[in-house]
Design a protein around this motif. Structure first.
Motif, mmCIF file in Angstrom:
data_model
loop_
_atom_site.group_PDB
_atom_site.id
_atom_site.type_symbol
_atom_site.label_atom_id
_atom_site.label_comp_id
_atom_site.label_asym_id
_atom_site.label_seq_id
_atom_site.Cartn_x
_atom_site.Cartn_y
_atom_site.Cartn_z
ATOM 1 N N ALA A 28 64.878 88.174 37.221
ATOM 2 C CA ALA A 28 65.118 86.961 38.248
ATOM 3 C C ALA A 28 65.308 88.001 39.481
ATOM 4 C CB ALA A 28 66.675 87.197 37.658
ATOM 5 N N LEU A 29 65.310 88.277 39.602
ATOM 6 C CA LEU A 29 65.155 89.525 40.787
ATOM 7 C C LEU A 29 63.632 90.191 41.248
ATOM 8 C CD1 LEU A 29 68.301 91.397 41.370
ATOM 9 C CD2 LEU A 29 68.177 89.769 42.016
ATOM 10 N N GLN A 30 63.104 89.402 41.062
ATOM 11 C CA GLN A 30 61.482 90.310 41.087
ATOM 12 C C GLN A 30 60.911 88.929 41.488
ATOM 13 O OE1 GLN A 30 59.453 93.353 38.893
ATOM 14 N NE2 GLN A 30 61.709 94.560 38.402
ATOM 15 N N PHE A 31 61.287 87.748 40.685
ATOM 16 C CA PHE A 31 60.327 86.155 40.869
ATOM 17 C C PHE A 31 60.742 85.421 40.567
ATOM 18 C CE2 PHE A 31 58.541 90.274 37.937
ATOM 19 C CZ PHE A 31 57.314 89.163 38.140
ATOM 20 N N GLN A 32 60.725 84.694 41.108
ATOM 21 C CA GLN A 32 61.354 83.554 41.844
ATOM 22 C C GLN A 32 60.134 82.103 41.763
ATOM 23 O OE1 GLN A 32 64.217 82.624 43.907
ATOM 24 N NE2 GLN A 32 63.828 80.438 43.581
ATOM 25 N N ARG A 33 60.906 80.985 40.840
ATOM 26 C CA ARG A 33 59.876 79.539 41.307
ATOM 27 C C ARG A 33 60.057 79.279 42.547
ATOM 28 N NH1 ARG A 33 59.724 76.717 35.939
ATOM 29 N NH2 ARG A 33 58.327 75.178 36.524
ATOM 30 N N ILE A 34 58.399 78.857 42.653
ATOM 31 C CA ILE A 34 58.651 77.977 44.352
ATOM 32 C C ILE A 34 57.926 77.094 43.923
ATOM 33 C CG2 ILE A 34 58.261 80.447 45.440
ATOM 34 C CD1 ILE A 34 55.364 79.207 45.656
ATOM 35 N N THR A 57 54.174 76.560 39.585
ATOM 36 C CA THR A 57 53.970 78.119 39.973
ATOM 37 C C THR A 57 55.367 79.542 40.313
ATOM 38 O OG1 THR A 57 52.418 76.763 41.959
ATOM 39 C CG2 THR A 57 53.107 79.402 42.158
ATOM 40 N N MET A 58 54.684 79.893 40.144
ATOM 41 C CA MET A 58 55.704 81.450 40.125
ATOM 42 C C MET A 58 55.744 82.361 41.058
ATOM 43 S SD MET A 58 58.759 82.336 37.285
ATOM 44 C CE MET A 58 57.597 83.151 36.043
ATOM 45 N N GLY A 111 54.021 74.095 56.969
ATOM 46 C CA GLY A 111 53.297 73.244 56.717
ATOM 47 C C GLY A 111 53.627 71.912 57.059
ATOM 48 N N GLN A 112 52.735 71.085 57.008
ATOM 49 C CA GLN A 112 52.947 69.752 57.752
ATOM 50 C C GLN A 112 54.406 68.757 56.573
ATOM 51 O OE1 GLN A 112 49.401 67.017 55.642
ATOM 52 N NE2 GLN A 112 48.975 67.376 57.673
ATOM 53 N N PHE A 113 55.286 68.316 57.265
ATOM 54 C CA PHE A 113 56.243 67.498 56.978
ATOM 55 C C PHE A 113 56.988 68.475 56.601
ATOM 56 C CE2 PHE A 113 52.282 65.008 55.883
ATOM 57 C CZ PHE A 113 52.778 63.690 57.180
ATOM 58 N N HIS A 114 57.248 69.292 57.280
ATOM 59 C CA HIS A 114 58.823 70.306 57.188
ATOM 60 C C HIS A 114 58.333 71.017 56.034
ATOM 61 C CE1 HIS A 114 60.690 68.220 60.790
ATOM 62 N NE2 HIS A 114 59.798 67.532 59.928
ATOM 63 N N SER A 115 57.435 71.502 55.733
ATOM 64 C CA SER A 115 57.091 71.846 54.192
ATOM 65 C C SER A 115 57.067 73.468 53.967
ATOM 66 C CB SER A 115 56.031 71.614 53.078
ATOM 67 O OG SER A 115 54.513 71.416 54.032
ATOM 68 N N LEU A 116 56.636 74.488 53.119
ATOM 69 C CA LEU A 116 56.384 75.433 53.417
ATOM 70 C C LEU A 116 55.369 76.620 52.332
ATOM 71 C CD1 LEU A 116 60.728 77.040 53.090
ATOM 72 C CD2 LEU A 116 59.089 76.559 55.002
ATOM 73 N N ILE A 117 54.673 76.925 53.285
ATOM 74 C CA ILE A 117 53.814 77.580 52.324
ATOM 75 C C ILE A 117 53.793 79.045 52.406
ATOM 76 C CG2 ILE A 117 51.555 78.613 52.486
ATOM 77 C CD1 ILE A 117 51.925 75.666 51.947
ATOM 78 N N ALA A 118 53.386 79.819 51.334
ATOM 79 C CA ALA A 118 53.663 81.034 51.185
ATOM 80 C C ALA A 118 52.413 82.092 51.059
ATOM 81 C CB ALA A 118 54.547 81.778 49.904
ATOM 82 N N VAL A 119 52.279 82.726 51.995
ATOM 83 C CA VAL A 119 51.689 83.787 52.087
ATOM 84 C C VAL A 119 51.773 84.953 51.339
ATOM 85 C CG1 VAL A 119 49.146 84.588 53.325
ATOM 86 C CG2 VAL A 119 50.773 82.319 53.944
ATOM 87 N N VAL A 153 54.857 75.478 48.797
ATOM 88 C CA VAL A 153 56.491 75.674 48.444
ATOM 89 C C VAL A 153 56.879 74.042 47.875
ATOM 90 C CG1 VAL A 153 58.829 76.291 48.354
ATOM 91 C CG2 VAL A 153 57.242 77.925 49.042
ATOM 92 N N GLY A 154 56.936 73.673 46.480
ATOM 93 C CA GLY A 154 57.449 72.358 46.140
ATOM 94 C C GLY A 154 59.540 72.521 47.083
#
Length: 260
Positions: free
Chosen positions: A204-210, A214-215, A227-235, A244-245
């Motif tokens: 759990a400390l190494q992986f995160q569901r986004i 996708t994890m 991103g658009q409409f206050h969304s997030l993008i993980a690069v 990010v959902g």
């Protein structure tokens, strides 16, 4: 008050369409305003874009405004009928329209109808946020470290061989129907398991569901951008960009806050 709402104007008359677009653009909470001249164009536009409010003519060549209602995405946008025919009002409200405006459009009447639509969108999104927060709580509980096993390695089959993959070599894992695709060391492997199972097994400390599909391994994330409409993008550190959902955004923000 919500801001940056996306509006779609559907009308086969160019002059009427331009008038509605001009009036919509004068409202401070309106963002993008799209347009379509018939049901087919509107359906294509909705398939590729987010929409909060539709200003919809009723009588158009090739299909009526009521025909478009059968093709609305979920969650459905708020609908305001704009038409020169006043005899369709009852049918419009039976179709769950927010309001009904007759042409020629009067600016004050237009603003009143748009405010009603904005409030309907706001209420719907508030209900969605409550459901999302409930899902976030459930996700956080499922991700508690003490309930997760510590999977030391994965074995995948590729090109007739069995290949050992260490968790620290994985950048991200994506759902692929009933399986997952593991991305590790620049390669990808189809793995005969679902994402929920791997989420329980990986540290759990190494992986995160986004996202529901996708994890990511946290150390593989180079930065997180808007991103658009206050969304997030993980690069990721290899340049891969992953959305990010909305359900997982609060958990990601909380985790970033703890790390900083």
């Amino acid at each position: 008050m919500l801001s940056g709402l996306v509006i779609l104007v559907v009308d086969d008359e160019p002059l009427a369409r331009r008038r509605a677009i001009r009036l919509a653009q004068q409202l401070p909470w309106v963002g993008e305003v799209g347009e379509a001249g018939n049901v087919a164009q509107a359906t294509e536009w909705l398939a590729r874009s987010t929409c909060h409010i539709i200003l919809l003519d009723i009588r158009m060549p090739g299909g009526s405004g009521f025909d478009l209602l059968r093709h609305l995405p979920e969650p459905a946008p708020a609908v305001i009928f704009v038409t020169a025919f006043g005899d369709q009002a009852l049918r419009a409200f039976d179709a769950q329209a927010i309001d009904y405006i007759t042409k020629p459009i009067e600016a004050g009447r237009f603003q009143t109808a748009m405010e009603r639509a904005r409030m309907a969108v706001d209420q719907a999104q508030s209900a969605d946020r409550i459901r999302e927060l409930e899902e976030v709580v459930a996700n956080l509980r499922a991700a508690e470290p003490e309930t997760r096993n510590q999977l030391g390695e994965l074995w995948v089959r590729a090109s007739g061989e069995h290949i050992r993959i260490k968790p620290e070599s994985i950048s991200h894992i994506s759902a692929e129907r009933d399986y997952v695709r593991i991305h590790a060391d620049g390669n990808s492997y189809l793995y005969n398991e679902n994402l929920a199972t791997l989420e329980r097994l990986l540290p759990a400390l190494q992986f995160q569901r986004i996202h529901r599909s996708t994890m990511v391994r946290i150390d593989a994330v180079e930065r997180v951008k808007g991103g658009q409409f206050h969304s997030l993008i993980a690069v990721l550190n290899d340049g891969t960009e992953l959305r990010v959902g909305r359900t997982y955004t609060p958990a990601i923000r909380a985790r970033l806050a703890r790390r900083s």
